[in-house]
Design a protein around this motif. Structure first.
Motif, PDB file in Angstrom:
ATOM      1  N   ILE A 107     -63.739 -73.252   0.043  1.00 48.55           N
ATOM      2  CA  ILE A 107     -63.786 -74.533   0.488  1.00 48.55           C
ATOM      3  C   ILE A 107     -62.255 -75.193   0.401  1.00 48.55           C
ATOM      4  O   ILE A 107     -61.611 -75.337  -0.382  1.00 48.55           O
ATOM      5  N   LYS A 108     -61.976 -75.775   1.859  1.00 47.79           N
ATOM      6  CA  LYS A 108     -60.652 -76.555   1.675  1.00 47.79           C
ATOM      7  C   LYS A 108     -60.727 -77.865   0.976  1.00 47.79           C
ATOM      8  O   LYS A 108     -61.948 -78.632   1.124  1.00 47.79           O
ATOM      9  N   LYS A 109     -59.685 -78.293   0.436  1.00 47.44           N
ATOM     10  CA  LYS A 109     -59.675 -79.389  -0.333  1.00 47.44           C
ATOM     11  C   LYS A 109     -58.365 -80.203   0.332  1.00 47.44           C
ATOM     12  O   LYS A 109     -57.680 -80.103   0.664  1.00 47.44           O
ATOM     13  N   TYR A 110     -58.768 -81.704   0.296  1.00 48.02           N
ATOM     14  CA  TYR A 110     -57.763 -82.773   0.871  1.00 48.02           C
ATOM     15  C   TYR A 110     -57.502 -83.408  -0.571  1.00 48.02           C
ATOM     16  O   TYR A 110     -58.183 -84.241  -0.748  1.00 48.02           O
ATOM     17  N   ILE A 111     -56.101 -83.212  -0.585  1.00 52.46           N
ATOM     18  CA  ILE A 111     -55.548 -84.168  -1.710  1.00 52.46           C
ATOM     19  C   ILE A 111     -54.905 -85.406  -1.232  1.00 52.46           C
ATOM     20  O   ILE A 111     -53.915 -85.189  -0.525  1.00 52.46           O
ATOM     21  N   ILE A 112     -55.470 -86.568  -1.463  1.00 56.21           N
ATOM     22  CA  ILE A 112     -54.798 -87.741  -0.948  1.00 56.21           C
ATOM     23  C   ILE A 112     -53.794 -88.543  -2.229  1.00 56.21           C
ATOM     24  O   ILE A 112     -54.568 -88.781  -3.106  1.00 56.21           O
ATOM     25  N   LEU A 113     -52.661 -88.543  -2.243  1.00 56.73           N
ATOM     26  CA  LEU A 113     -51.670 -88.753  -3.286  1.00 56.73           C
ATOM     27  C   LEU A 113     -50.784 -89.926  -2.913  1.00 56.73           C
ATOM     28  O   LEU A 113     -50.352 -90.020  -1.817  1.00 56.73           O
ATOM     29  N   ASP A 114     -50.436 -90.319  -4.318  1.00 58.18           N
ATOM     30  CA  ASP A 114     -49.371 -91.300  -4.129  1.00 58.18           C
ATOM     31  C   ASP A 114     -48.709 -91.497  -5.627  1.00 58.18           C
ATOM     32  O   ASP A 114     -49.363 -90.927  -6.675  1.00 58.18           O
ATOM     33  N   LEU A 137     -53.009 -80.397 -10.189  1.00 54.23           N
ATOM     34  CA  LEU A 137     -52.093 -80.411  -9.047  1.00 54.23           C
ATOM     35  C   LEU A 137     -51.548 -79.094  -8.555  1.00 54.23           C
ATOM     36  O   LEU A 137     -51.520 -78.728  -7.407  1.00 54.23           O
ATOM     37  N   LEU A 138     -51.099 -78.555  -9.694  1.00 57.38           N
ATOM     38  CA  LEU A 138     -50.731 -77.141  -9.503  1.00 57.38           C
ATOM     39  C   LEU A 138     -51.482 -76.136  -9.189  1.00 57.38           C
ATOM     40  O   LEU A 138     -51.451 -75.260  -8.334  1.00 57.38           O
ATOM     41  N   GLU A 139     -52.706 -76.269  -9.856  1.00 54.81           N
ATOM     42  CA  GLU A 139     -53.768 -75.412  -9.340  1.00 54.81           C
ATOM     43  C   GLU A 139     -54.298 -75.480  -7.940  1.00 54.81           C
ATOM     44  O   GLU A 139     -54.837 -74.732  -7.395  1.00 54.81           O
ATOM     45  N   LEU A 140     -54.290 -76.668  -7.325  1.00 57.60           N
ATOM     46  CA  LEU A 140     -54.611 -77.102  -5.997  1.00 57.60           C
ATOM     47  C   LEU A 140     -53.522 -76.628  -5.191  1.00 57.60           C
ATOM     48  O   LEU A 140     -53.999 -76.679  -3.778  1.00 57.60           O
ATOM     49  N   ASN A 141     -52.512 -76.477  -5.442  1.00 59.35           N
ATOM     50  CA  ASN A 141     -51.480 -76.112  -4.451  1.00 59.35           C
ATOM     51  C   ASN A 141     -51.302 -74.734  -3.972  1.00 59.35           C
ATOM     52  O   ASN A 141     -50.772 -73.852  -4.202  1.00 59.35           O
ATOM     53  N   THR A 142     -52.247 -74.607  -3.109  1.00 58.55           N
ATOM     54  CA  THR A 142     -52.388 -73.457  -2.281  1.00 58.55           C
ATOM     55  C   THR A 142     -52.540 -73.576  -0.740  1.00 58.55           C
ATOM     56  O   THR A 142     -52.883 -74.877  -0.533  1.00 58.55           O
ATOM     57  N   PRO A 143     -52.146 -72.781  -0.079  1.00 59.16           N
ATOM     58  CA  PRO A 143     -51.892 -72.777   1.615  1.00 59.16           C
ATOM     59  C   PRO A 143     -53.048 -73.450   2.181  1.00 59.16           C
ATOM     60  O   PRO A 143     -53.085 -73.808   3.450  1.00 59.16           O
ATOM     61  N   GLU A 144     -54.630 -73.223   1.866  1.00 60.19           N
ATOM     62  CA  GLU A 144     -55.577 -73.468   2.514  1.00 60.19           C
ATOM     63  C   GLU A 144     -56.080 -75.129   2.529  1.00 60.19           C
ATOM     64  O   GLU A 144     -56.712 -75.637   3.105  1.00 60.19           O
ATOM     65  N   GLU A 147     -40.160 -82.426 -10.640  1.00 59.28           N
ATOM     66  CA  GLU A 147     -40.764 -81.942 -11.583  1.00 59.28           C
ATOM     67  C   GLU A 147     -40.879 -80.579 -11.580  1.00 59.28           C
ATOM     68  O   GLU A 147     -42.097 -80.035 -12.219  1.00 59.28           O
ATOM     69  N   GLY A 148     -40.430 -79.720 -10.872  1.00 55.54           N
ATOM     70  CA  GLY A 148     -40.770 -78.353 -10.477  1.00 55.54           C
ATOM     71  C   GLY A 148     -41.871 -78.295  -9.543  1.00 55.54           C
ATOM     72  O   GLY A 148     -42.180 -76.865  -9.382  1.00 55.54           O
ATOM     73  N   PHE A 149     -42.557 -79.058  -8.744  1.00 53.75           N
ATOM     74  CA  PHE A 149     -43.301 -78.875  -7.796  1.00 53.75           C
ATOM     75  C   PHE A 149     -42.837 -78.527  -6.566  1.00 53.75           C
ATOM     76  O   PHE A 149     -42.062 -79.143  -5.802  1.00 53.75           O
ATOM     77  N   LYS A 150     -43.606 -77.281  -5.962  1.00 53.28           N
ATOM     78  CA  LYS A 150     -42.954 -76.927  -4.536  1.00 53.28           C
ATOM     79  C   LYS A 150     -44.626 -76.734  -3.995  1.00 53.28           C
ATOM     80  O   LYS A 150     -45.068 -75.641  -4.161  1.00 53.28           O
TER      81      LYS A 150
END
Length: 247
Positions: free
Chosen positions: A2-9, A77-84, A102-105
């Motif tokens: 399932i694709k996830k949509y992360i709305i962030l600020d 957020l790192l767990e959610l950080n996938t191409p889909e 913070e090392g997040f790519k």
């Protein structure tokens, strides 16, 4: 999957090269229940007063808090950080740049609602999230949304702005469906995020208020000078000048 949509600020100690994240707020959409994260972080960088004036976060509020990289919200957020998955931010380069410290790519597809808004509302006088909050009367809907999600509304607060952005995103999707019938609105927003914006007029300098077309006719040499000499020229302005000059 399932694709996830992360709305962030994020909220930060300031906007400079050495400033850091002190609040991370995001919602995760795509499954039955909306996942909400909202955390404050300690920082070795003092909060500057201009930033404090905007978001209202004081040193006392983050004293003793965990560092961003050690927090539950950052690790999730790192767990959610996938191409889909999709990362949705208003003015994405700023928040992504702060996360990179913070090392997040990011591996996610990025939707920058600021850039999308500039594409579909080219003549709007402003494109700030709070501007659209009032222009689109999102404030009339936000209390009901906040009560449903258990969020306290506060302007320029990370999770408060995420709630407004969720409402704004729904409006953008409706408008894109009308403007680009037959296209997937989410993928179209990804595409618009990556597409250069054609700027029509100057909002700075000696030709402020003049269109690029007018300046091209009266002083094309100035536009060429900008391309050659202004190292920090905005990418969209560079694209627009090249387009107007036919380069």
């Amino acid at each position: 999957m399932i694709k996830k949509y992360i709305i962030l600020d994020t909220e930060t100690t300031g906007t400079g090269d050495f400033d850091r994240i002190i609040q991370l707020g995001y919602m995760v959409l795509g499954s039955k229940e909306i996942e909400i994260h909202n955390e404050f972080f300690s920082s070795n960088v003092p909060i500057n007063f201009a930033a404090m004036e905007v978001h209202g976060i004081t040193p006392e509020m983050i004293e003793g808090k965990t560092a961003c990289k050690e927090s539950i919200s950052y690790k999730r957020l790192l767990e959610l950080n996938t191409p889909e998955n999709y990362l949705i931010i208003h003015n994405a380069p700023f928040d992504i740049g702060m996360l990179e410290k913070e090392g997040f790519k990011t591996q996610m597809k990025v939707i920058d609602t600021l850039r999308v808004a500039k594409h579909i509302f080219p003549d709007e006088e402003a494109h700030r999230l709070q501007y659209f909050r009032y222009k689109m009367e999102l404030y009339k809907e936000e209390q009901k949304e906040a009560d449903t999600l258990g969020i306290k509304i506060k302007a320029h607060d990370a999770i408060g702005d995420v709630l407004v952005l969720k409402l704004f995103l729904s409006k953008l999707k409706e408008i894109i469906l009308n403007q680009f019938p037959g296209e997937n609105p989410v993928e179209k927003m990804v595409d618009l995020t990556a597409t250069p914006i054609l700027i029509k007029s100057f909002n700075f300098g000696k030709y402020k208020g003049k269109t690029l077309q007018e300046v091209a006719l009266s002083d094309a040499g100035y536009l060429r000078w900008m391309l050659t000499n202004m190292e920090n020229l905005d990418d969209d302005m560079r694209y627009s000048i090249n387009t107007i000059l036919g380069i």
